[in-house]
Scaffold this motif. Structure first.
Motif: not given
Length: 103
Positions: A2-3, A39-47, A49-57
């Motif tokens: 996230r950094a 801000g838009t780029v940050y939100l898209v990247l976080l979304l 990352d979040f979806s990939i983590h949910r898929l792997l979990e």
């Protein structure tokens, strides 16, 4: 990770602001557009990352165990190479194809 998202979005925001500033836009519009892009780029990247983590979990829970079956190596494919290597290691000279053709 996230950094990296923060740094990448900040970089894109600054580059957008500098690009707009070079085209003689007002300073307030330039800063605002840089903030919006960052801000838009940050939100898209976080979304993402979040979806990939949910898929792997969700896929981890379906995997209970794994077994690896060993299959024997096809030794016929390597038989000629093994005989050549064994003769080289033993120190005995081997006949090359040109020697057999000349004889």
């Amino acid at each position: 990770m996230r950094a990296l998202f923060t740094q990448f979005s900040f970089l894109l925001g600054v580059l957008t602001a500098l690009n707009m500033n070079a085209s003689q836009s007002s300073t307030l519009v330039t800063i605002g557009m840089g903030l919006v892009v960052g801000g838009t780029v940050y939100l898209v990247l976080l979304l993402g990352d979040f979806s990939i983590h949910r898929l792997l979990e969700s896929s981890k829970s379906g995997l209970v165990s794994a077994t690896f079956k060993e299959t024997p190596v096809e030794l016929e494919l390597f038989a000629d190479d093994d005989a050549e290597n064994a003769s080289r290691l033993s120190g005995k000279p081997t006949q090359s194809t040109s020697d057999t053709l000349a004889a």
